[in-house]
Design a protein around this motif. Structure first.
Motif, short mmCIF file in Angstrom:
data_model
loop_
_atom_site.label_atom_id
_atom_site.label_comp_id
_atom_site.label_asym_id
_atom_site.label_seq_id
_atom_site.Cartn_x
_atom_site.Cartn_y
_atom_site.Cartn_z
N LEU A 141 -14.59 -2.11 -0.75
CA LEU A 141 -14.69 -0.87 -1.51
C LEU A 141 -13.51 0.05 -1.20
O LEU A 141 -12.97 0.70 -2.11
N THR A 142 -13.09 0.11 0.05
CA THR A 142 -11.93 0.93 0.40
C THR A 142 -10.70 0.46 -0.35
O THR A 142 -9.95 1.27 -0.91
N ARG A 143 -10.48 -0.85 -0.38
CA ARG A 143 -9.32 -1.37 -1.11
C ARG A 143 -9.42 -1.03 -2.59
O ARG A 143 -8.43 -0.67 -3.23
N LEU A 144 -10.60 -1.21 -3.16
CA LEU A 144 -10.79 -0.88 -4.58
C LEU A 144 -10.49 0.58 -4.84
O LEU A 144 -9.81 0.92 -5.82
N HIS A 145 -10.97 1.46 -4.00
CA HIS A 145 -10.72 2.89 -4.20
C HIS A 145 -9.24 3.22 -4.12
O HIS A 145 -8.72 4.01 -4.92
N VAL A 146 -8.54 2.64 -3.14
CA VAL A 146 -7.10 2.93 -3.01
C VAL A 146 -6.34 2.40 -4.21
O VAL A 146 -5.47 3.08 -4.78
N ARG A 147 -6.66 1.18 -4.63
CA ARG A 147 -5.96 0.61 -5.80
C ARG A 147 -6.24 1.45 -7.05
O ARG A 147 -5.33 1.71 -7.85
N GLN A 148 -7.47 1.89 -7.22
CA GLN A 148 -7.79 2.69 -8.40
C GLN A 148 -7.10 4.05 -8.33
O GLN A 148 -6.61 4.56 -9.34
N TRP A 149 -7.06 4.65 -7.14
CA TRP A 149 -6.37 5.94 -7.00
C TRP A 149 -4.89 5.79 -7.34
O TRP A 149 -4.32 6.61 -8.07
N CYS A 150 -4.27 4.74 -6.83
CA CYS A 150 -2.84 4.52 -7.09
C CYS A 150 -2.58 4.29 -8.58
O CYS A 150 -1.61 4.81 -9.14
N TRP A 173 0.86 -1.19 0.00
CA TRP A 173 0.00 0.00 0.00
C TRP A 173 0.89 1.23 0.00
O TRP A 173 1.44 1.61 1.03
N PRO A 174 1.06 1.89 -1.16
CA PRO A 174 1.97 3.03 -1.23
C PRO A 174 1.35 4.29 -0.64
O PRO A 174 0.12 4.40 -0.49
#
Length: 713
Positions: free
Chosen positions: A325-334, A289-290
Motif C-alpha cells: 500500500l505504501t508503494r501504491l500511495h507513493v506511485r499514485q502521488w508521483c 523513487w523521486p
C-alpha cells in the motif's frame, strides 16, 4: 469482383477483396477528417550541424518536393548553432518561413535534445534548486576506528533509523545524524610560502580531512533490526549532469518561459497556422523513487500518515499489505503530481496557442519500467491531441517480440476511448546502418494496420559527418540513399491512412491494464542486461495479448479508472468510440475495489467477464489493502480463456502472426490483415481462400452487418 492490387518499386502490395480500394492522392491532399495534419509521413528534421542557409534550403526543398506531411525541427547531438539564445529563435522563424514558402508544414520540438523539460540543460545549470532528486537507500557502514560509528553518503537527509522488517517497527535516529570527514589528505610538500610570501620557507609535514559524509553513533544494533538511511541525491541525466524536477511546478514554469514563450514571441501568428504542433519527448518523473521538496507534507495531507518512517518499505522485497500500500500511495502521488505540475501546464499552453500537443512519454511497452518511471501512462494520454508511443528497434509485434504489442495497443486503445482522431508513432530510430526501406515499410504497415495514423520518422539528418553517422542510425532524409524509396513509401502510407484516420475500431474485448500490481511490487534494482529482469507477471500479460492477436481477437487495453467511467448498458461497456462485450482480467496481484464492483455490475448487465490465469489476491480500498477472497469470476487458463473470445476473422488454419483489425468510417467497414510470417500463408476465410503475402496489408471490405460481440462458446 477480382481483387485489385498495386505495386511500386519497394514491393508494396495492397489487396482489396469485394471492394475497390480508394487510395488518397499525394501527401499534400487535404483530409476531411478531424486529424490536424495531412496524410503521409512526418520527419524529424535533425538539426545537427551549423545549419547553414544552403543546407536548410536544400533540405526544405527536398522535403516539399517529396510530399511529406510535415517536418519537426529537432535539435540533435552535433548541433553547432547555439540553442536557446535570441539567434536560435530567429533561425527557427526563418526556417518556418522558408518551409511555408514551399507549402511545408512545421512542428516544433521542445528540447535539445531530450527528454523534454530542461531547456537544453540550462534550467538545472542556472537553478540548481530545480534539479530532480532520487531517494536512495543506504545501510551505513561501520567505521574501522570507531566501532559505534556508522557512515553514509551525503545529500538531502530524509530519514535514518533502525528498522525491523518482520514486525515493521521503525526507530527514528534522524536527529542524531551528524557529519564526519574521514578522508585524509597528506599535504606534501607543505611550507610557509602560503602564509608568508617573500620570506624564507619553513617546511612542516601536514595533513587534513575532507569530503564530509553523514554519520550516526549506534552502540548496538538490536537483533532483527537493520540500520537504514535515506538520502535524496540529484538524478543523473544522459545529456546533462542532472535532470530537471518535473514534480516542481516552478521548474515547469521556467521551462515554458525559456522555450514555449520564446517560440511564441519569435513566431507570433504562425503558431496554429504554418506551425501545427509541438512535440514533447519522453518526460517522466524519473527512475526509481523521486523526491521533491514539498513531497512529504503533501503526501501526509493526502494519505493521512508520515511517509518518512515507512521509506524502507519502498525498497523492501516484502509483499505484506502495508508495504504494498505504501508503494501504491507513493506511485499514485508521483503520477498525480507529474500530471499537475508538468503535463497540465504544458498541455494548457499548447491549447491556448492553437497548437496540437504531440509526442510520447515512454516506456509504453514495459509494465515494469513504466511503473517505475511514470507510474501509469493511461492517465497521461488525455493531455495529448493524439496519443503516442515510440518504437526504436527494427521489429514488429510477432511471436519473437510480443512485448512490442503493448506500446501500440496502449496508444490505440487510449485514442479510441478518448475519441481522438489518430495515434502517433515515433519510429525507426536505432535500426542500424544497413536498414532498408523494405524493412521500414514492414514496420510502418504493421503499425498502420494496428491503428497508427501519424508516423514520425526518426530521423532526416542535416549531416552524417563523424560520429553523427551513428548517433541514432540510419538517415532517412534527402541526403540518404534511402530517400527516394521513403518518398514512395510516404505515398503508399498516405493512401492507407485513409482507412484508420478518425475511424472507429471494432475491438469487442477489453484487457484490464494490470499496472496497479506493478506499482505495488518491490522495485527491481539490477542494472545492465538484467535491468528489468525476467518478471513472470509481465510475461503473463504479454503472452495473453499475443494469444489474443494470434487468434484474431479484436482487443484494447483498458485502465481501471477508465473502466469506472465507462457507460454500461445493453450488455456493453461504452467508452468514447470503444464498445466492449467482454472484459479479460489478466494474472495480477491487486486491483481496486471500485474495479471489482464495476466488473460485478458489468457481469450482471450481460458483459462477459473472463479471468485468464491467477486472480488478484488483494483489493485496494480508500484506507488499506484487503484480501480478495472471493474467486470471482472463475479462473481459466490462458488458452481456454482466449478460445472463448469473439474473433474478427474465423481462420480455419493456424493464425500465428496473422494480424487482423476492423475499422468503421463514413459508413464503410473494412478489415485490415497482415501476415507477419516470413513466408506466404494460405488462409481460408469462410468459403474463400486467400494468399497473404508476408509484410503486406490486405484490405477486405465488409458486405453485411456483423455482431462483433459474438463469442464461440
Amino acid at each position: 469482383m477480382d481483387p485489385i492490387s498495386s505495386r511500386n518499386r519497394i514491393g508494396t502490395k495492397v489487396a482489396c477483396l469485394f471492394a475497390t480500394v480508394l487510395l488518397l492522392g499525394p501527401a499534400n491532399a487535404v483530409s476531411a477528417d478531424r486529424l490536424f495534419h495531412k496524410p503521409g509521413l512526418i520527419y524529424f528534421w535533425a538539426l545537427n550541424d551549423p545549419c547553414s542557409d544552403e543546407t536548410m534550403e536544400q533540405m526544405a526543398r527536398a522535403f516539399a518536393e517529396g510530399g511529406v506531411s510535415a517536418v519537426c525541427l529537432h535539435p540533435r547531438a552535433g548541433l553547432l548553432k547555439p540553442y536557446g539564445g535570441e539567434a536560435w529563435f530567429e533561425f527557427i522563424r526563418r526556417t518556418v518561413d522558408r518551409c511555408a514558402e514551399k507549402g511545408l508544414d512545421v512542428w516544433l520540438y521542445d528540447e535539445d535534445p531530450f527528454p523534454s523539460g530542461n531547456a537544453g540543460g540550462r534550467i538545472t545549470m542556472e537553478y540548481p534548486e530545480y534539479r530532480a532528486m532520487t531517494i536512495r537507500r543506504f545501510e551505513p557502514a561501520r567505521d574501522a576506528e570507531n566501532q559505534n560509528l556508522y557512515c553514509f553518503p551525503g545529500g538531502t537527509l530524509l530519514w535514518c533509523g533502525l528498522v525491523h522488517e518482520a514486525t515493521r517497527e521503525a526507530r527514528d535516529l534522524t536527529a542524531q545524524v551528524g557529519l564526519v570527514r574521514r578522508k585524509w589528505v597528506e599535504l606534501n610538500p607543505w611550507d610557509s610560502r602560503y602564509y608568508y610570501p617573500a620570506t624564507p620557507k619553513v617546511s612542516c609535514p601536514r595533513s587534513w580531512t575532507r569530503e564530509p559524509e553523514y554519520a550516526v553513533e549506534v552502540p548496538a544494533i538490536p537483533d532483527g533490526f537493520k540500520l537504514c538511511a535515506f538520502v535524496a541525491q540529484p538524478t543523473e541525466a544522459e545529456h546533462w549532469d542532472t535532470d530537471v524536477d518535473r514534480l516542481n511546478p516552478e521548474a515547469t514554469r521556467q521551462f515554458l518561459q525559456r522555450t514555449h514563450e520564446r517560440y511564441r514571441a519569435a513566431l507570433g501568428d504562425r503558431l496554429g497556422k504554418q506551425v501545427q504542433a509541438i512535440f514533447l519527448d519522453e518526460p517522466k518523473y524519473g527512475f526509481g523513487w523521486p523526491w521533491t521538496r514539498d513531497m512529504f507534507d503533501s503526501f501526509r495531507a493526502r494519505y493521512g500518515y508520515d511517509l518518512t518512517p515507512r521509506l524502507w518499505q519502498l525498497f523492501s522485497r516484502s509483499d505484506d499489505s502495508e508495504s504494498m500500500l505504501t508503494r501504491l500511495h507513493v506511485r499514485q502521488w508521483c503520477l498525480d503530481r507529474f500530471r499537475e505540475a508538468w503535463m497540465e501546464p504544458v498541455s494548457q499552453w499548447c491549447r491556448s496557442h492553437r497548437l496540437a500537443l504531440v509526442g510520447h512519454i515512454s516506456p509504453e511497452d514495459d509494465l515494469v519500467q513504466q511503473s517505475q518511471c511514470v507510474s501509469n501512462l493511461f492517465p497521461c494520454f488525455p493531455y495529448f491531441t493524439v496519443p503516442g508511443f515510440d518504437l526504436i528497434i527494427p521489429r514488429v509485434g510477432d511471436r519473437n517480440h510480443p512485448l512490442i504489442h503493448l506500446g501500440v495497443l496502449s496508444a490505440v486503445s487510449a485514442a479510441q476511448q478518448l475519441d481522438r482522431p489518430g495515434v502517433l508513432s515515433e519510429s525507426l530510430a536505432c535500426s542500424g546502418l544497413e536498414f532498408t526501406v523494405d524493412e521500414a515499410a514492414r514496420i510502418l504497415r504493421w503499425q498502420l494496420m494496428m491503428g497508427v495514423t501519424t508516423h514520425v520518422i526518426h530521423c532526416a539528418y542535416n549531416s552524417q559527418e563523424g560520429l553523427r553517422r551513428i548517433e541514432a542510425p540510419p538517415d532517412f532524409g534527402p541526403r540518404s540513399s534511402r530517400w527516394q524509396g521513403m518518398v514512395e513509401l510516404g505515398r503508399e502510407m498516405a493512401g492507407l491512412q485513409a482507412w484508420v484516420r478518425d475511424a472507429t475500431q471494432i475491438a469487442p474485448v477489453a484487457v484490464l491494464w494490470p499496472i496497479r500490481s506493478f506499482m505495488a511490487m518491490p522495485m527491481e534494482t539490477r542494472a545492465g542486461e538484467n535491468f528489468t529482469g525476467d518478471w513472470p507477471l509481465r510475461n503473463e500479460t504479454v503472452e495473453l495479448v499475443r494469444a489474443c492477436l494470434d487468434r484474431q481477437v479484436g482487443i484494447h487495453l483498458i485502465d481501471e479508472a477508465d473502466l469506472w467511467r465507462a457507460d454500461l448498458a445493453d450488455g456493453r461497456l461504452r467508452l468514447g468510440k470503444a464498445v466492449y462485450s467482454h472484459v479479460v482480467i489478466p494474472p495480477c496481484l491487486v486491483v481496486h475495489s471500485q474495479t471489482v464492483a464495476r466488473l460485478r455490475d458489468a457481469a450482471k448487465m450481460g458483459v462477459e467477464v473472463v479471468q485468464a490465469g491467477d486472480p488478484p489476491r488483494w483489493q485496494e480500498t480508500e484506507r488499506c489493502l484487503e484480501p480478495l477472497a472471493a474467486a470471482w469470476p472463475a479462473a481459466a487458463n490462458r488458452a481456454r480463456a482466449v478460445a472463448g473470445l469473439p474473433r474478427l476473422l474465423d481462420l480455419e488454419d493456424n493464425g500465428q502472426d496473422i494480424r487482423c483489425t476492423v475499422w468503421q468510417s463514413n459508413g464503410r467497414t473494412v478489415k485490415l490483415l497482415m501476415n507477419l510470417n516470413a513466408q506466404p500463408v494460405r488462409a481460408r476465410i469462410g468459403e474463400r481462400e486467400l494468399t497473404l503475402e508476408p509484410g503486406r496489408i490486405t484490405v477486405e471490405a465488409e458486405r453485411k452487418e456483423t455482431n462483433w460481440g459474438r463469442s464461440d462458446r
